[in-house]
Enzyme design. Structure first.
Site, PDB file in Angstrom:
ATOM      1  N   ARG A  63       0.839  -1.210   0.000  1.00 57.88           N
ATOM      2  CA  ARG A  63       0.000   0.000   0.000  1.00 57.88           C
ATOM      3  C   ARG A  63       0.872   1.257   0.000  1.00 57.88           C
ATOM      4  NH1 ARG A  63      -3.383   2.706   4.349  1.00 57.88           N
ATOM      5  NH2 ARG A  63      -4.949   3.854   3.166  1.00 57.88           N
ATOM      6  N   HIS A  67       0.802   4.139  -2.986  1.00 58.87           N
ATOM      7  CA  HIS A  67       0.531   5.554  -2.724  1.00 58.87           C
ATOM      8  C   HIS A  67       1.713   6.423  -3.141  1.00 58.87           C
ATOM      9  CE1 HIS A  67      -3.212   5.576  -0.031  1.00 58.87           C
ATOM     10  NE2 HIS A  67      -3.117   4.370  -0.565  1.00 58.87           N
ATOM     11  N   HIS A 194      -5.195  -6.552  -2.930  1.00 58.83           N
ATOM     12  CA  HIS A 194      -6.041  -6.615  -1.738  1.00 58.83           C
ATOM     13  C   HIS A 194      -6.199  -8.040  -1.233  1.00 58.83           C
ATOM     14  CE1 HIS A 194      -8.083  -2.505  -2.772  1.00 58.83           C
ATOM     15  NE2 HIS A 194      -6.851  -2.378  -2.322  1.00 58.83           N
TER      16      HIS A 194
END
Length: 349
Positions: A63, A67, A194
């Protein structure tokens, strides 16, 4: 004659200047001749220890990388805790406030700095550590180019506006990925990340009672799944586990293999990093609204079905290709940026 000599000298100097400004491309084993120790081995061995202690580390780094790369490219700008302009930093943008894993990058950086001071960039460390974390979580191995440099800037406004939202609709999600060169199939593959980690209930609860300000639950959630989510998310500070394999965790604590042996072994362990995510979407049981929205578009739904009906090989292969592409997005090389001594701080000039 003197004028001619001056022009020749000027052209030589100009060529040298232009050459210095041309970005040196990233490549495999960039640090091979710059560091006596194997940089990738150092990252791997440290990640091995980190994941043995913190099983959620691969998801946190994945993650964090996403980002970072999504805003301004893979330049470690999201790692900065300060900037030269005294403006609000990128990691304080609302979508980034729940990011974790900064301490893992610092741990790896400290170890590398002891062996090769001021040589290895934080952006390269983040890309390598994320790849290794994915492998240690049962995901596919993919080769990583190195030679990135670290940004001297932080991009708060862009992070506020352009990080895909957990409650974003499919049109918005596809638009943001398309702006970065990813098509529908690559977008669906990347969202398969995910598969691992935990999802905070603060991202799920808005679907359960007051979806989009309606005062009612998200009507796309099956009733039995809605009740299950309500039981698992009574409070915002809860989390829901995904498919991280305890078998992999045991393997981590017992492993004494070489770097290449580990990559081979863990790359073949698909227990947690399979196509389960896509199967849940086909059943209407995606945890995030943005996930379930993949079934609301004809092209993305077709990809979800492809992955769900396969044995997992197609997803793992295409995820690896998409991650390699993401890791090379918007990198700084040559004279651009810097190699930070500390990943959270700019070098003092």
């Amino acid at each position: 004659m003197a004028v001619l000599s001056f022009l020749v000298a000027f052209l030589v100097m100009a060529q040298a200047t232009i050459g210095a400004l041309i970005a040196t491309p990233i490549k495999y084993n960039y640090y091979e001749e710059q560091c006596e120790r194997d940089v990738e081995e150092m990252v791997w061995s440290t990640m091995h220890r980190i994941v043995a202690m913190q099983h959620n580390a691969p998801a946190q780094l994945l993650r964090l990388l996403f980002h970072d790369c999504f805003i301004g490219g893979c330049d470690a700008s999201v790692l900065l805790a300060d900037n030269s302009k005294n403006e609000t930093i990128e990691r304080e943008a609302i979508p980034n406030r729940t990011l974790k894993g900064f301490n893992f990058i610092d741990m790896i950086k400290d170890e590398i700095e002891e062996a090769c001071p001021e040589v290895v960039s934080c952006s390269d460390i983040l890309v390598l550590a994320t790849r290794d974390g994915i492998v240690l979580a049962g995901g596919p191995y993919y080769p990583v180019l190195t030679g990135r440099r670290d940004s001297k800037e932080s991009f708060f406004d862009e992070a506020m506006a352009e990080i895909p939202r957990p409650n974003g609709n499919i049109s918005e999600t596809l638009r943001l990925f398309s702006l970065r060169g990813f098509d529908e199939r690559e977008t669906v593959a990347l969202l398969g990340g995910h598969n691992i980690g935990k999802i905070g209930c603060e991202f799920i609860r808005p679907r359960l009672s007051n979806f989009m300000g309606t005062g009612f639950p998200d009507p796309t959630i099956p009733f039995d799944f809605l009740e299950e989510l309500k039981r698992k998310c009574p409070e915002n500070n809860n989390t829901i586990n995904n498919m991280f394999s305890e078998r992999i965790a045991r393997s981590l604590s017992e492993s004494a293999m070489s770097y290449s042996q580990r990559l081979s072994a863990f790359s073949s362990v698909g227990a947690s990093f399979d196509n389960h995510y896509y199967k849940t979407l086909m059943r209407g049981r995606g945890l995030l609204f943005a996930d379930q929205q993949l079934m609301a578009n004809e092209k993305t739904a077709a990809v979800v079905i492809d992955y769900a009906l396969d044995d997992g090989t197609m997803f793992r292969t295409e995820f690896a290709h998409a991650m390699a592409k993401l890791s090379d997005f918007g990198v700084l090389t040559g004279s651009k940026g810097e190699v930070r001594c500390s990943c959270s701080h700019l070098n003092s000039n």
